[in-house]
Design an enzyme around this catalytic site. Sequence first.
Site, mmCIF file in Angstrom:
data_model
loop_
_atom_site.group_PDB
_atom_site.id
_atom_site.type_symbol
_atom_site.label_atom_id
_atom_site.label_comp_id
_atom_site.label_asym_id
_atom_site.label_seq_id
_atom_site.Cartn_x
_atom_site.Cartn_y
_atom_site.Cartn_z
ATOM 1 N N LYS A 180 37.608 44.557 37.610
ATOM 2 C CA LYS A 180 37.396 45.992 37.851
ATOM 3 C C LYS A 180 37.112 46.181 39.333
ATOM 4 O O LYS A 180 35.978 46.383 39.763
ATOM 5 C CB LYS A 180 36.247 46.518 36.993
ATOM 6 C CG LYS A 180 36.327 48.044 36.799
ATOM 7 C CD LYS A 180 37.573 48.456 36.048
ATOM 8 C CE LYS A 180 37.689 49.965 35.913
ATOM 9 N NZ LYS A 180 38.928 50.394 35.294
ATOM 10 N N SER A 226 43.178 52.657 32.077
ATOM 11 C CA SER A 226 41.779 53.018 31.825
ATOM 12 C C SER A 226 41.710 54.172 30.825
ATOM 13 O O SER A 226 42.111 54.008 29.682
ATOM 14 C CB SER A 226 41.067 53.352 33.139
ATOM 15 O OG SER A 226 40.806 52.181 33.866
#
Length: 620
Positions: free
Chosen positions: A190, A390
């Site tokens: 991330k 996402s």
Amino acid sequence: MRFVRAIWKLLVGVKDALVLIFMLLFFGFLYAALSAKPTPVGDGILALDLNGSVVEQPSKADVSEVLSGGNRIRQYSLRELLAALEAAKTDDRVKAVALDLDGFTGGGQTTLTDLADEIRSVRASGKPVIAYATGYTDDGYQLASAASEIWLNPLGLVAVAGPGGQRLYYKGLLDKLGVTAHVYRVGTYKAAVEPYTRTDMSPEAKENAQALGNALLESWRESVAKGRPKAQLDAYMRDTNAAVQAAGGDMAKAALNAGLVDKVADRHDFEKRLAELGGEDDSAVGGYKRIRLGAYIKDAVDAQPEGPIGVVTVAGMIVDGKASAGTAGGDSIAQLIEKGLARKNLKALVVRVDSPGGSVLASERIRQAILEAKRRKLPVVVSMGSVAASGGYWVSTPADYIYAEPSTITGSIGVFGILPSFEGTLAKLGLGADGIKTTPLSGEPDVLRGPSPESEQLLQTGVNSIYGRFLGLVAQSRHKTPQEIDKIAQGRVWDGGTAHQIGLVDGFGSLNDAVQKAGELAKLDKDDRGITYLERPTSFKEQLIEMLASEERDEGSSPTDGFAFIGNGQVELAQAVADLRSVLGGPSIQVRCLECPSPAPAKVDRKDVGFLAAISDWLF
């Protein structure tokens, strides 16, 4: 006193005059809008003068942009362009298509792949497609490669860079400002938060970015190779300088020698060629019969089809509440789906996703609305555009079938949160902060002195919880265990080809393929698979603003220096400012892919200039 009264009367008179002028202008525009007749469509060249970017869903023009007279970056709807080209194939009025890319600012790779495929389909129908530009970079050349003829200005060049480039890392700046970025994340990859915690890219982030960039470059090469020789293209990309030197320093000639373009000539010769194909018109700019794109779309494209398959678009950042087109407001999209279901004539639902994600709550709001369609026994098919990562993947999890394309950017199954605190800033200013607590969480999270350990633990627990829920949703959707999904999650971003191999998507296909699949799952006959777009009708106010903002110029694109196409410092600056403002704006937990490229160019507005000036004054 008489003098003061006289001045006051003068000011009142000026005010009344300005109001009167404004009202006359407003009603003049109103009359023009109501009385305007559609531009008639005759024979000639369908002019695709793409002076802007191609996006899944264009944003609405803002009244302030119109009143300020600034240059607005225009956005073209992929859906409308595809429909116009589809109609042109069998329309005898259209003799050829002109693809003018001098003002083209790009788009998502999957978006442009779909458009290039449709351009090739026009060629296959027997109609020429002629492309022209002063300079071609990756996006423009991908479209041009589908044309019958590629023309290049003698002072222009072809410069293919491929995916890649630099991004800013703000930790050093934040340290100078005394701002501490408290980061809460789950996922080795991330990397969205790294610019606030590092001064460079981590090895894990670089590995992910390199793999994604290589895959996207290969998808681009495959698309271009459908119209141009791959070997010559590869040789030119490997050593552009050598090709230019072999052409005596003539960059346009180098592109011609490499077979990347068919003709090196100025715009006048290009327009003469269009007159040969579509007919001469001495009264028109350019001297050829032109069919304007906007007029043709209104004439030949059904803007509001009605069929049993509902199509809803999730495009742009996913945000809480309501939002206009181009931004995915959670309530807005959920209500569109709910209203479509209330009509009780839908038999299937297709969700077109072109979003890097955003708010967790808004993503869940959209997901719940999609689940309501499933509760009503409607099959759901997701069609992924250039980016569905996402939160874009979160809203895709209810689907019975997920289509992507090799160049789709997806995955990024991870969660992060950022909380700025300003204890260092206060110290630099000689300020202090103090207070009392009645519970461990009183006044938390404390952005003046930094969050307490209890607050930080709670925030990290929240991020962990949302990540666990994300894993569970994906696992249920893909018929795997959360542990199996965790291995391919961790916030890693995947290209569509790899996503198919690891089971995040079911197959490759376009929006049309998704519609056909939805009809198949709903057991609809092939001739009964029409669609209904689930979208909010455009208000009269929006129509008026859009008419004023998008008034087409009679002339074609303005010639631009070829080197102006290489990079865009203003866009990069705008993105940097947006990133920095986001961390200083306050706490948030996001399912968002900040690493994903945005097909719609950013821009610097007045607030950004003021923001940069304030930082500059602080530092210097």
